[in-house]
Design a protein around this motif. Structure first.
Motif, mmCIF file in Angstrom:
data_model
loop_
_atom_site.group_PDB
_atom_site.id
_atom_site.type_symbol
_atom_site.label_atom_id
_atom_site.label_comp_id
_atom_site.label_asym_id
_atom_site.label_seq_id
_atom_site.Cartn_x
_atom_site.Cartn_y
_atom_site.Cartn_z
ATOM 1 N N GLN A 164 19.222 -8.319 -4.771
ATOM 2 C CA GLN A 164 18.513 -9.569 -4.487
ATOM 3 C C GLN A 164 18.489 -9.864 -2.985
ATOM 4 O OE1 GLN A 164 16.485 -11.366 -5.951
ATOM 5 N NE2 GLN A 164 16.421 -13.175 -4.624
ATOM 6 N N ASN A 208 15.874 -7.823 -1.543
ATOM 7 C CA ASN A 208 14.567 -8.394 -1.888
ATOM 8 C C ASN A 208 14.222 -9.562 -0.968
ATOM 9 O OD1 ASN A 208 14.221 -6.574 -3.954
ATOM 10 N ND2 ASN A 208 14.836 -7.990 -5.584
ATOM 11 N N GLU A 250 11.114 -9.913 1.411
ATOM 12 C CA GLU A 250 10.210 -11.060 1.270
ATOM 13 C C GLU A 250 9.941 -11.678 2.651
ATOM 14 O OE1 GLU A 250 10.524 -15.469 -0.630
ATOM 15 O OE2 GLU A 250 11.523 -13.889 -1.759
#
Lengths: 387, 387
Positions: free
Chosen positions: B252, B255, B259
């Motif tokens: 995460q 990620n 992003e």
């Protein structure tokens, strides 16, 4: 922009403290078991202290509006005449509820952004002895006004036996509330503001005088029947299945408030208001309310030479900062900054730091750091300078 | 003070993003199952991009020090001579590991607070052809120096075939790292700094040239044998039971970095460094390092007329703000502010706002808001003014 950072400074819902979040993820338990009863027994005295009452505080699994509706359906019935004092969007909600129940109401409208005038209400009530209950708002979330409900209660009681019903949703827990001492008859609040929880619980406390009315009131109600909540609380339980995870969180939030000390919680909110107001005043950006009327939990700013919505967009885009816009006829004309619950003077410094950058980006010719310095000076004086 | 608020701005561990925290609380899965393999396959290319390498990046369940030890035991053996460049407390750790393994090392000490000089190292290495590996530090956490490892690598390669081993624990993920392009042979980092995770994972990447050495190295090792990690990664698995919850979080965190976009992550760190440095410079509080040597992840402040430890205590007491003190001979003499990982320019504004109040409380005669204004100006210019 840093992914996953959202800085939530709207006037509720407010941020959740980490330990409250953890408390809410406890495994589910039975709501009729001993653990739930023990928890309710621990919660109850803490809630009473926050409401400033020795009466039971009903804990209803519902939004704040249901708490307002409970206040209406428990203390009045069709045929009764009530007075609704409207100081903003949330005062207006009482009229909508009365309408739905065919309850006759008179209304006094106060200019949005100003506090109600206790003497004016007193005179009005004196001339209207038919009024059975007065509905008012403690903190008007839509304008950032803190109404002088203590003065209102004292003034009205000199001339009338009308019940004083107060919507305290956006301030109880952040602002001193002394129901018994002030003679407030019904006080309502919600979980998602100064109580540092998600929405989902609403709390309603009633005075001994109000309980007499409630017990005799024939207005039909079931889920919102306050008697059921009180009678069950006296047996350490709830009439219906409660939102247990919110109760887990509530207990921890109340523990945090005890840890800080309730008087310190109130002082912190006042300090945050003064820092916020002082910063905007130093930057010469108009506030919607006067210093005397300002709420310790929310501050409304009313720019006179830039677009409020554009300003909000800039702050959202640059920093992930959420502040609120206006409601009703103030839509697009104000921004509202929440500084309640899980919010500290350090957080206010952060808000002001971002706000100053936002002002430059929207084209205002300000002195950077000037608002921050004003807030810092107020912090260092632990209150407004030379107060 | 607001209970439950801790503002963590030490140079690691750094705060955990909420979505990473949530990812880490996923239910446990089998580490030999398809889900874990799929996760490793998703993680690997993202880690390679952060290291700037096409080689495998070993994921070891251990603290960062184990990563440094892995670097040592995989590329050198007793009898080899290595050079350790010590620019602070963490450079020193390489010498301690070499000592434990009876590996002969020479050391070059650089004054704490200054960066290594690539030309000086080049000359030294040229005069010492026996050196098999050079151990250095990318960001020296104890001083806030970012060493010019690209220049070091390029300079050394002109005169030597020594492997370049770099401790990148407190900056990889927050500062551009291009192992392949720069010719870095081994790069180590940890999970608890710019990668926004709790401690517990360390990452080690090696160049093709380093893998040749690693494969032939007879130094005994088992858990820290990098070959095992690489060979298993090529089969989408791990040699030993991994800390799965940290892997959930890692995916995460990666990620989130995607992003935001990795280049933006690096720019944000540089901006936060410039805002922090600019604020202290405006307030005329000395920094330990020069602008050229400063790290985008941590800034060391060296007060000349107030007590560093007292200052830290004030900020902790007033705001729950944690910043770090000094290490080694700098103990009590500096404070270190971490601005890495889950930290934004808005957070830097908050730090500066608190720091200014702390300075007044410790008795400094500063202009409140001056540091904030300097940081805001740098933010608005998206970098140092007139850069």
């Amino acid at each position: 922009m840093l992914a996953d950072q959202q800085i939530l400074r709207i006037p509720g819902p407010s941020p959740i403290p980490p330990s409250v979040q953890r408390a809410m993820s406890q495994p589910m338990i039975g709501h009729r078991g001993q653990n739930t009863s023990d928890m309710l027994r621990r919660i109850t005295p803490k809630l009473k202290r926050i409401f400033g009452t020795s009466q039971e505080v009903a804990i209803i699994t519902a939004s704040g509006t249901a708490g307002l509706e409970a206040a209406v359906v428990n203390v009045v019935k069709p045929g009764d005449v009530v007075l609704v004092i409207v100081t903003g969007a949330f005062g207006d909600r009482f009229t909508a509820i009365c309408k739905a129940y065919n309850i006759s109401y008179q209304r006094i409208d106060v200019e949005w952004g100003k506090a109600l005038n206790p003497d004016a209400i007193k005179s009005y009530v004196q001339e209207h002895p038919e009024i059975k209950a007065i509905f008012s708002t403690y903190c008007e979330t839509s304008t950032g006004v803190l109404n002088p409900i203590k003065d209102l209660s004292e003034a009205v009681q000199q001339v009338s036996e009308a019940l004083i019903v107060v919507d305290g949703v956006s301030c109880v827990g952040g602002v001193e509330t002394k129901m018994d001492e002030w003679g407030i008859d019904v006080m309502v609040t919600g979980s998602q503001k100064a109580l540092m929880l998600p929405a989902g619980l609403t709390f309603v406390a009633a005075s001994a005088r109000a309980w007499d009315v409630i017990e005799q009131n024939e207005q039909p109600r079931f889920y919102l029947d306050l008697k059921r909540y009180r009678d069950n609380l006296l047996k350490d339980t709830t009439p219906f299945t409660p939102a247990l995870s919110l109760l887990f969180g509530l207990e921890q939030a109340l523990n945090l408030m005890d840890e800080e000390d309730l008087d310190e919680v109130y002082k912190r909110h006042t300090l945050m208001m003064e820092m916020t107001r002082g910063a905007f005043q130093a930057l010469e950006i108009p506030l919607l309310t006067s210093d005397a009327d300002g709420s310790p939990t929310v501050t409304a700013v009313k720019p006179d030479d830039f677009d409020a919505e554009e300003f909000r967009k800039i702050l959202k885009k640059e920093f992930g900062l959420s502040i609120a816009g206006g409601q009703g006829h103030l839509t697009g004309k104000i921004v509202r900054i929440g500084h309640m619950g899980y919010c500290s003077p350090a957080d206010v410094l952060q808000i002001i730091g971002m706000v100053e950058i936002g002002l430059v980006l929207i084209g205002k010719d300000i002195v950077l750091g000037k608002g921050t310095a004003a807030a810092q000076k107020i912090y260092l004086n632990q209150g407004v300078v030379n107060k």
